[in-house]
Structure formats: C-alpha cells, structure tokens
Design a protein around this motif. Structure first.
Motif, PDB file in Angstrom:
ATOM      1  N   TYR A   1      14.223   4.870 -14.361  1.00 36.74           N
ATOM      2  CA  TYR A   1      15.159   4.872 -15.485  1.00 36.74           C
ATOM      3  C   TYR A   1      14.521   5.583 -16.665  1.00 36.74           C
ATOM      4  O   TYR A   1      13.376   5.307 -17.038  1.00 36.74           O
ATOM      5  CB  TYR A   1      15.493   3.430 -15.882  1.00 36.74           C
ATOM      6  CG  TYR A   1      16.405   3.301 -17.078  1.00 36.74           C
ATOM      7  CD1 TYR A   1      17.777   3.213 -16.891  1.00 36.74           C
ATOM      8  CD2 TYR A   1      15.913   3.277 -18.379  1.00 36.74           C
ATOM      9  CE1 TYR A   1      18.639   3.093 -17.978  1.00 36.74           C
ATOM     10  CE2 TYR A   1      16.759   3.157 -19.466  1.00 36.74           C
ATOM     11  CZ  TYR A   1      18.121   3.062 -19.260  1.00 36.74           C
ATOM     12  OH  TYR A   1      18.969   2.945 -20.331  1.00 36.74           O
ATOM     13  N   GLU A   2      15.259   6.511 -17.272  1.00 39.90           N
ATOM     14  CA  GLU A   2      14.812   7.166 -18.497  1.00 39.90           C
ATOM     15  C   GLU A   2      16.020   7.321 -19.420  1.00 39.90           C
ATOM     16  O   GLU A   2      17.155   7.536 -18.958  1.00 39.90           O
ATOM     17  CB  GLU A   2      14.211   8.546 -18.199  1.00 39.90           C
ATOM     18  CG  GLU A   2      12.923   8.494 -17.393  1.00 39.90           C
ATOM     19  CD  GLU A   2      12.317   9.875 -17.214  1.00 39.90           C
ATOM     20  OE1 GLU A   2      12.281  10.643 -18.205  1.00 39.90           O
ATOM     21  OE2 GLU A   2      11.892  10.187 -16.080  1.00 39.90           O
TER      22      GLU A   2
ATOM     23  N   GLY B   1      22.494   0.388  -8.631  1.00 41.47           N
ATOM     24  CA  GLY B   1      21.237  -0.027  -9.254  1.00 41.47           C
ATOM     25  C   GLY B   1      20.036   0.533  -8.536  1.00 41.47           C
ATOM     26  O   GLY B   1      18.893   0.352  -8.965  1.00 41.47           O
ATOM     27  N   LYS B   2      20.281   1.221  -7.415  1.00 41.18           N
ATOM     28  CA  LYS B   2      19.186   1.783  -6.621  1.00 41.18           C
ATOM     29  C   LYS B   2      19.235   3.307  -6.612  1.00 41.18           C
ATOM     30  O   LYS B   2      18.647   3.951  -5.730  1.00 41.18           O
ATOM     31  CB  LYS B   2      19.247   1.250  -5.192  1.00 41.18           C
ATOM     32  CG  LYS B   2      19.114  -0.271  -5.107  1.00 41.18           C
ATOM     33  CD  LYS B   2      19.202  -0.768  -3.676  1.00 41.18           C
ATOM     34  CE  LYS B   2      19.105  -2.287  -3.618  1.00 41.18           C
ATOM     35  NZ  LYS B   2      19.205  -2.795  -2.220  1.00 41.18           N
ATOM     36  N   GLU B   3      19.953   3.879  -7.581  1.00 40.06           N
ATOM     37  CA  GLU B   3      20.000   5.331  -7.673  1.00 40.06           C
ATOM     38  C   GLU B   3      18.574   5.883  -7.859  1.00 40.06           C
ATOM     39  O   GLU B   3      17.737   5.233  -8.492  1.00 40.06           O
ATOM     40  CB  GLU B   3      20.891   5.755  -8.842  1.00 40.06           C
ATOM     41  CG  GLU B   3      22.376   5.571  -8.604  1.00 40.06           C
ATOM     42  CD  GLU B   3      22.835   4.123  -8.629  1.00 40.06           C
ATOM     43  OE1 GLU B   3      23.914   3.829  -8.089  1.00 40.06           O
ATOM     44  OE2 GLU B   3      22.111   3.278  -9.213  1.00 40.06           O
ATOM     45  N   ARG B   4      18.342   7.057  -7.340  1.00 40.73           N
ATOM     46  CA  ARG B   4      16.976   7.600  -7.366  1.00 40.73           C
ATOM     47  C   ARG B   4      16.490   7.805  -8.797  1.00 40.73           C
ATOM     48  O   ARG B   4      15.300   7.669  -9.074  1.00 40.73           O
ATOM     49  CB  ARG B   4      16.920   8.908  -6.579  1.00 40.73           C
ATOM     50  CG  ARG B   4      17.139   8.701  -5.081  1.00 40.73           C
ATOM     51  CD  ARG B   4      16.811   9.957  -4.316  1.00 40.73           C
ATOM     52  NE  ARG B   4      15.400  10.331  -4.457  1.00 40.73           N
ATOM     53  CZ  ARG B   4      14.884  11.463  -3.983  1.00 40.73           C
ATOM     54  NH1 ARG B   4      15.676  12.335  -3.371  1.00 40.73           N
ATOM     55  NH2 ARG B   4      13.592  11.736  -4.149  1.00 40.73           N
TER      56      ARG B   4
ATOM     57  N   THR C   1      17.581  14.656 -13.263  1.00 40.46           N
ATOM     58  CA  THR C   1      18.422  13.627 -12.662  1.00 40.46           C
ATOM     59  C   THR C   1      19.355  14.236 -11.626  1.00 40.46           C
ATOM     60  O   THR C   1      19.564  13.680 -10.540  1.00 40.46           O
ATOM     61  CB  THR C   1      19.253  12.916 -13.748  1.00 40.46           C
ATOM     62  OG1 THR C   1      18.383  12.396 -14.753  1.00 40.46           O
ATOM     63  CG2 THR C   1      20.063  11.777 -13.158  1.00 40.46           C
ATOM     64  N   ASN C   2      19.892  15.373 -11.957  1.00 44.58           N
ATOM     65  CA  ASN C   2      20.782  16.066 -11.016  1.00 44.58           C
ATOM     66  C   ASN C   2      20.037  16.506  -9.759  1.00 44.58           C
ATOM     67  O   ASN C   2      20.554  16.385  -8.647  1.00 44.58           O
ATOM     68  CB  ASN C   2      21.388  17.279 -11.723  1.00 44.58           C
ATOM     69  CG  ASN C   2      22.431  17.978 -10.882  1.00 44.58           C
ATOM     70  OD1 ASN C   2      23.526  17.476 -10.703  1.00 44.58           O
ATOM     71  ND2 ASN C   2      22.085  19.153 -10.359  1.00 44.58           N
ATOM     72  N   ASP C   3      18.819  16.983  -9.938  1.00 48.77           N
ATOM     73  CA  ASP C   3      18.059  17.501  -8.804  1.00 48.77           C
ATOM     74  C   ASP C   3      17.754  16.429  -7.766  1.00 48.77           C
ATOM     75  O   ASP C   3      17.627  16.739  -6.570  1.00 48.77           O
ATOM     76  CB  ASP C   3      16.750  18.123  -9.292  1.00 48.77           C
ATOM     77  CG  ASP C   3      16.973  19.422 -10.062  1.00 48.77           C
ATOM     78  OD1 ASP C   3      18.096  19.977  -9.968  1.00 48.77           O
ATOM     79  OD2 ASP C   3      16.039  19.862 -10.768  1.00 48.77           O
TER      80      ASP C   3
END
Length: 875
Positions: A494-495, A430-433, A513-515
């Motif tokens: 979040y998008e 839940g804390k992913e960048r 998101t990958n970057d």
C-alpha cells in the motif's frame, strides 16, 4: 434602527393565480417535451417585486389531537405567569451571553428553566442517499440522546429548507433532497427520532432560502454588495405549496415542536414577518400547534413580526451584542400600549410551553447545560461576551455523550455511498498486488479534524460542509488510514500520495501500480456551506460544479498512467462527472457525500464488499451546470435582490424530464454488486371517504391571567444584577414612548386590518390540526410489486414509485413512494406502496385547496427515475 415598525407595507392583494410568482419559464436553446410548455400563470407569479398578501389575525393554537394534553398543561402554566415571565419565554437573552447558541429567559419561581437551543443538523444529504426511514429515525434518536445529555432542549434541525433548487446552493447538504417527497419522508422520521428522547426538533428554514448570497444585508455588504434588504424569493402559490411547503406539512404531521423562519424575504416580505406564510400557510392550513422561532438576527421588526405569527426571537438582540431587542422590553411595551393584544402574547407563550410538554421535556431532559458554545476551556466567563468581571465558573464539563454512535455513523456512511459506475473493478479483495491511493481528499487535515473553525477550509478529506450545520469531530478516520489498515491486515502493498501537486510522484506511483495490475483509488471533493464564510470567493454557495483542491489535474495524471482507477467523490451535492463516466481507465465511481468521522471505515466497507452498495442518488448529476435550468443569483439585480423562481416545480429531475435532457446519472440511480428484477405489479383501489374541504371558524382567542397596565409595575426590580447587553423583559422608564427608544407610543397605523382581532378566524379549506385536512392523508390506492435478487450476492434494493398527474403543466413524473428491501441470493419479496390523496393532488390557487384533477394518473415502479420497468393506471 426600526423598533416595532413594519419591514415594508403589505398591500392588500387578492388570492388569484400567479400572485406569488414562478414556474416553468422558458429556457434558451433547449427542447421541451412535445405538447408541454411553461405555465404562463406561474411565470407571471414569479416576476420581480411580487407582493405577499396579508393574512390576519395570527391563528391561536387549538390544542387538538395529540397535542391536547400538552395544551392543557401549558394553559394552566401560562395562566400563572406575569407579563414579564411570558415575554421572557419568547425572547433570547442575547448572543454569547449564556451557555447555548440560543437561550431563552426562564421562570425561576415556577421551576421553568431557560430553554437551551443548539445547532445540530449535520449532513442530512447522506441520510437521503440511504433512502432508509429506519436509519433516519435512528440518526434522529442518536442526535436527540446526545443533545439531551448535554442539557439541550431544542435541537436546531432537521433541515428541509433549502430544498435544493439550485445544485450550487451552499447549504443544500444540511437538508435531504430537492425532491419534496423524499425530503418530507426523511424529515418526518428524523423529527420523530429526535423527539422520542424528550428533545424538541426545530424544522428549518421556513421558507425558500435557496441560496446564501444576499441572505443577510450586513453579510452581503461585508462582501462588497450594496443591498438594502435581504433577497426576495418570488414564488407563485402553486409552486410554494407543491414544492417548498410539502415537506413542512410532513414535519407538522409528525408533531414537530418548532419551526425556524428564514433570513430571506418571500415576495418582498421578510419570512419571519410574512403573515401569509406564518399565519395562513403554517398555522392555519397546516394546523401547526408548536411555535415559530426566528433564525439568528432574522427578526426585522417587532409588532409586525409578532402579529404576523413569530413566537420567539433569536438570539434575542437585533444585532449581535447590541443589547436591544425587538421583543424583550419592547414586547412588554407593545402589550401595555395595545399594539400587541394580550391574547397574542398568551398564544406565543402557550405554544412554547406546550411544545416543552409535548415531547416530555419536563421529565426526560433533566440535565442543565454542561457545556459552553463559545470556548473549549474548562473554566471561563459565565457570560462569555461581557468577560470575567461578571463572573467565572466551570463552563465545560466535557461530558462524553456519544455512546457507541460511531457504529451508526459508519453504517450510514456505508449505506449512503452510491455506486455510480462499476466495470467489474469492485469489490476489492484487499490482496491486490499494489494499492495506490491518491488525492488530498484521502488524507487528514494536518491541523487536525477541527483545525479550521466551523470547518471553514477544504484541507484533507471532506467529512462535512462549513457553517452552523457542522459539528466538531471527536476523531476522524481518513480514507488513507482505513485503506492502509485494510491492506496491511492482509500483508499487502500500500502506498498513498495526499498532495495533489506532487505531479511526478503521482505519475510514478500510478504507473507502477498499473504495471503490477494493482488498483489506483483516487479521492476528490467539492465543498460549500453557510454564507458567513468565504472560501476562494465561494460565499457559502459554490461558484461552479467542478471539483476542488486541483483534483481534476490530479485525476488526469493518475488515469493517464493507470487503467484501473477507482474514483471516490466526497461532495456537498452534484459535481460534473460526465467525462469520468466515459473515461475508459476509470473503472468505478462512487459518490460518498459527507460521511462524518467514520469516513474511511465506511468507504472501506463498500470498496471491500462488507457492505453491498444500496444507496441511490437523492439528486440528479447533470452533464453541465446549465442543464439544471436554475442557478444562484451571484450579483444583485436590485437594491433588494430578486430571486425569481420562474422554473416553478421543475427542479432537479423534474427539470431534466421537462426539458428532455439526459443526465449523467439520474435521480434515484445507484448500482449494486448484485442484480434485481421487478415483476407482478398490482393496483388495488381502497375505500376512502370523499374529500370534504374544511369550513367554519375558530372560537375567540383565550387569554390567561391579567396584565397590570400601570408601567411602574414593570420596571426593573431593585434587587436584580443587570448583566450588560443581556436582554431583560423589564422597563427602564414609565414613559412608554421613550423607553428603549420605542417610537410612536400607541401608534397602530401600520398594523394591518384584522391583526388585533381575537374574535375568530376562518379555517381554510385545506386546514386541520397537525398536518392539514385529514382527508389529504387518506390512502386511496395500494400498489404492490415483487422484487427478486437474481445475482450472486445478498443486498438491498430501493424500489421507487412515481406518479404522472397528467396535467398540461405537470412534471413528467414525481416521486410518491419508496421502499427499501433486503434480499438474499435468489430471494423474492413483495413490497407495498400506499398512495394517499395528497400524492395525487395539485394545489388550486383559486380554491386555495388541494384538488385531484380529472385525467389519467399513471404509476410507474422501478430502480430509478428513469429505470421504471412496471407501469399501471389508477382508476
């Protein structure tokens, strides 16, 4: 129009091996296991134009065992009824003429109200993925409570037919699994949960309606197919018993109140007037004490259906709103002219009333129907189809009966989510960048959760298939909503993009998101449903096993730009996933099925680790469609389409094993966030009496009350207000040969030998009240194993037991036990399986009985059908 005429002539056929027709037919370009070839007798029995043998008379209920008290009350009640009142119990009042989707006539003078029958199955497939009997019971109980409080007497579910012969089958998701044992166990516990509330369960569809194409003649013709009758499922007797009848035996053993017969023909005879299926198999062999109702418009004859074992016709009319019935006044005529004996009508009535008493509807279901199926308006026509000129009233009271069942729905949704692949990507924190969510299946239908009638569209996230198995959603928590709430609660980023055609925007968000080393979560689905709906030429059944909504291109777009992609599948069954399993940028795959209104919350619980996945696949996911060896017949091969079940018992994982094929994910497979080990297998042989085939005959058929044979005594009462198209039991003429167009007054030339004989009937060797010969249910062995949680997270494991029967034409292994156990970190528990006689038996078509054949029986226990670490031999 055929009134009280036979659907087709039933030739007398002796019960020999292969009379029914299908199993193990050779498949092109595949390799079979060494020494195993298709069973020629079974293949022979599954050819086109097989004939179902006649079996008469229709057995009258014995009222033995747990049904005894209900039968005492029912017999006393029926003894007070007039001919018309008995007929009223058996006949629906007509389509859209009362509140419920189906409604019988009533007996007002004795306080017996019309029975309200209502669609209710929803997605049994997700329950099967939990492999949890307790959840199956809890769901059944919750459904029963909600139906009871709506004033419903009969819940039209659960489903064991279709079983799931072909993965493309449109209504497979309404049932549980193509494995008969798993289906039977969850079928039975669901029934017990439903009926604990006083609501009758209706086990459906009996039997072998394994595709939607050609299930009904008018429906097929509307799609441009020129057929003359519904399709015929051609099945050999062994396959019929070992695969398709098996879960219905569990249902009867569990005390199911009613069984619904299906639309299709079986071996050229309509399922709802197939005397072998209804009289012999269901009422004699299985000892079914409840009543058989038709599916809506599945009654194709009058006297022929009644004598073959049909007890109730739904919705009552022959064709919706034609005002004519094969039952109703024509059944009154048939009793008066002798083509239906009184004992048969009495048995029909007793079975219906006994089921009402058996589940204690008389004391538990106190509400009258407080809704109308045909409109959401508060006020409307009393008899919807004929309009307000025949009365208006309060038709919908909008009673909220849900309680806090949303919590149960969420729990089942999470515990039915199968973790198929996990390269360390899950659980999330839940804390992913950055959390990027993609796919139309992640979002809501812009028309609302019920914006498509009968859910007959695939717009937004998929929570249920379409047709009579769907339910209106009071709300819908989409994955997009739930995941956004999850991330925002941790003040994360979040998008989401829920338009699969937004190619440029999807690529940009996935790349970004990958970057930042975030996570991309992709949602995709595949839909199906009932045959009256056509979505992009999917006539109920799916055309293929690919993803819908253009999801493959969208997934390719994301994975090309994001090396940490989690794929979530909402589908009605198997889809082709081999490429995604092998894709290095797809780090996790979850199959979430049809989770219902709490969809988003349920998947969030799993993705973020609040629920450790414990679900297992209730079907096989193959590499290619052709691997299954079965398919839907999409184009008629005759004026009466012939479905030849030549694969026999080799469906789903049995077919993959038999054909030596490796699936993408096998039946019973499912990962966890922890690890389990199996050890210490022990086998204990139990003391059990020798099996004794049933012998003897029934006592003569009883009758209750008398019938006035004077036709004038059965004319319409002068004081009745006749609602147009409503099905009444009364006559409009004293001339029985012309009343209601009934042809052939007194003609009984089409009636099969013995059909009118109420003197006795012989018990079959496997027969017995409520589930068949009691010896079949005797425990023969106890198998114990130990399971330990060797990982770092508490979780549940579903241990599975398989049996190898050892015969030349037997499957490699068949499921015969499962137990779900919760284990803390480092905890070890012993679990126990009970192996019953029926678990080791095969159906012998010559003896017409279950037989445990000589040979070595091997048991194997493990985590899936192909991960079996422990084996042992039964003496």
């Amino acid at each position: 129009m055929r009134l009280f005429a036979p659907l087709c002539c039933l030739a007398a056929v002796s019960p020999v091996l292969g009379q029914f027709g299908n199993n193990g037919a050779p498949f092109p370009n595949v390799t079979y296991r060494t020494g195993v070839s298709p069973n020629p007798a079974v293949v022979l029995g599954a050819q086109s134009n097989q004939i179902s043998p006649p079996r008469y008379p229709s057995p009258w209920g014995s009222g033995e065992g747990e049904w005894a008290d209900a039968y005492v009350k029912a017999r006393e009640f029926v003894g007070q009824l007039t001919l018309e009142e008995k007929v009223n119990l058996t006949t629906g009042t007509g389509w859209q003429l009362e509140s419920c989707v189906g409604q019988t006539g009533s007996v007002p003078r004795l306080g017996f109200r019309a029975l309200c029958l209502q669609d209710s199955p929803v997605a049994g497939l997700n329950v099967a993925a939990t492999w949890d009997r307790d959840l199956a019971y809890a769901r059944g109980e919750a459904m029963g409570l909600e139906n009871r409080d709506k004033g419903i007497n009969v819940l039209l579910g659960p489903v064991a037919g279709p079983l799931g012969r072909s993965p493309e089958g449109g209504r497979n998701w309404e049932g549980f699994s193509p494995d008969p044992y798993l289906t039977g166990q969850l079928f039975a516990t669901s029934i017990q949960g439903i009926q604990s509330t006083g609501v009758q369960a209706c086990a459906k569809h009996f039997i072998a309606q394994e595709q939607e194409h050609f299930r009904q003649t008018p429906e097929a013709r509307a799609y441009g197919f020129n057929i003359t009758e519904p399709g015929s499922s051609n099945i050999d007797d062994q396959t019929l018993h070992e695969l398709y009848v098996w879960p219905f035996a569990d249902a009867v053993k569990a005390g199911v109140a009613s069984v619904m017969c299906s639309y299709n023909l079986v071996n050229q005879s309509a399922a709802c007037q197939n005397s072998y299926l209804l009289n012999q198999v269901l009422k004699n062999e299985l000892g079914f004490q409840g009543y058989v109702m038709s599916d809506w418009q599945a009654t194709l004859g009058g006297v022929s259906s009644v004598l073959a074992g049909l007890d109730m016709t739904m919705a009552g009319d022959i064709v919706f709103d034609d005002g004519i019935s094969y039952f109703g006044p024509n059944l009154t005529i048939a009793v008066l002219n002798g083509t239906v004996p009184q004992w048969r009508l009495d048995d029909m009535a007793v079975r219906i009333v006994a089921a009402w008493y058996f589940v204690e509807s008389d004391t538990k279901v106190t509400e009258e129907p407080n809704f109308q199926s045909w409109t959401f308006d508060t006020f409307g026509s009393t008899h919807f189809h004929v309009g307000p000129q025949w009365g208006t009233e309060l038709v919908n009271q909008h009673v909220d009966v849900r309680r806090e069942h949303g919590a149960l729905i969420r729990k089942i949704g999470a515990e039915s989510t199968v973790l198929l692949k996990n390269n360390g990507a899950l659980p999330l924190t839940g804390k992913e960048r950055l959390t990027g969510v993609f796919g139309e299946d992640a979002g809501s239908n812009p028309l609302g959760p019920n914006g498509c009638r009968n859910h007959n569209c695939d717009t937004g996230t998929l929570i249920v298939g379409w047709g009579s198995g769907q339910a209106q959603a009071p709300y819908q928590v989409s994955p997009d909503t739930a995941l956004q709430n999850e991330v925002v609660s941790h003040y994360g980023s979040y998008e989401s993009i829920t338009n699969n055609s937004a190619i440029t925007q999807i690529a940009a968000l996935a790349r970004r998101t990958n970057d930042v080393a975030g996570v991309c979560i992709v949602f995709a689905n595949a839909d199906s449903g009932e045959g009256f709906v056509n979505i992009e030429n999917n006539f109920g059944d799916r055309k293929n096993l690919t993803l819908w909504q253009g999801a493959d291109a969208m997934i390719g777009n994301v994975t090309k730009n994001c090396n940490n992609t989690v794929l979530v599948i909402h589908s009605v069954g198997a889809v082709e996933l081999e490429a995604y399993k092998q894709h290095p940028n797809i780090t996790a795959i979850l199959w979430a099925g049809l989770p219902g209104e709490q969809s988003g919350n349920a998947i969030a619980d799993v993705l973020y680790g609040r629920v450790n996945p414990s679900a297992k696949l209730p079907f096989t996911i193959g590499k290619a469609r052709s691997d299954y060896g079965t398919d839907v017949l999409y184009t008629p091969n005759q004026p009466v389409p012939q479905f030849n079940f030549q694969e026999g018992v080799f469906v789903d994982y049995r077919a993959f094993d038999h054909r030596n094929l490796t699936p993408t994910y096998e039946f019973g497979f499912g990962l966890s966030y922890t690890n389990f080990t199996y050890s210490d297998l022990t086998i204990t042989k139990l003391d059990a009496a020798a099996y004794t085939p049933t012998t003897g005959s029934a006592e003569p058929a009883p009758t209750y009350g008398s019938v006035d044979k004077d036709p004038s005594a059965h004319l319409f009462p002068a004081n009745i207000t006749r609602i147009p198209l409503f099905i009444y039991p009364y006559l409009n003429s004293t001339n029985l040969s012309t009343a209601y167009g009934a042809a052939g007054y007194g003609d009984n030339t089409f009636i099969s030998e013995g059909a009118l004989d109420g003197s006795s009937f012989a018990h079959t060797p496997s027969s017995g009240p409520s589930g068949g010969n009691a010896g079949l249910w005797d425990p023969l062995y106890k198998v114990c194993v130990s399971i330990a949680n060797t990982g770092a997270v508490a979780g549940a494991e579903v241990a599975q037991l398989y049996v190898s029967h050892g015969g030349q034409y037997d499957p490699v292994r068949v499921l015969r036990g499962f137990e779900k156990v919760f284990l803390g970190v480092g905890e070890k528990k012993q679990i126990e399986f009970v192996v019953r006689r029926r678990d080791l038996a095969n159906w012998d078509t010559g003896a017409q009985d279950w037989v445990v054949r000589d040979g070595v029986k091997v048991v194997a226990v493990g985590a899936s059908s192909r991960d079996l670490s422990l084996t042992g031999t039964l003496e």
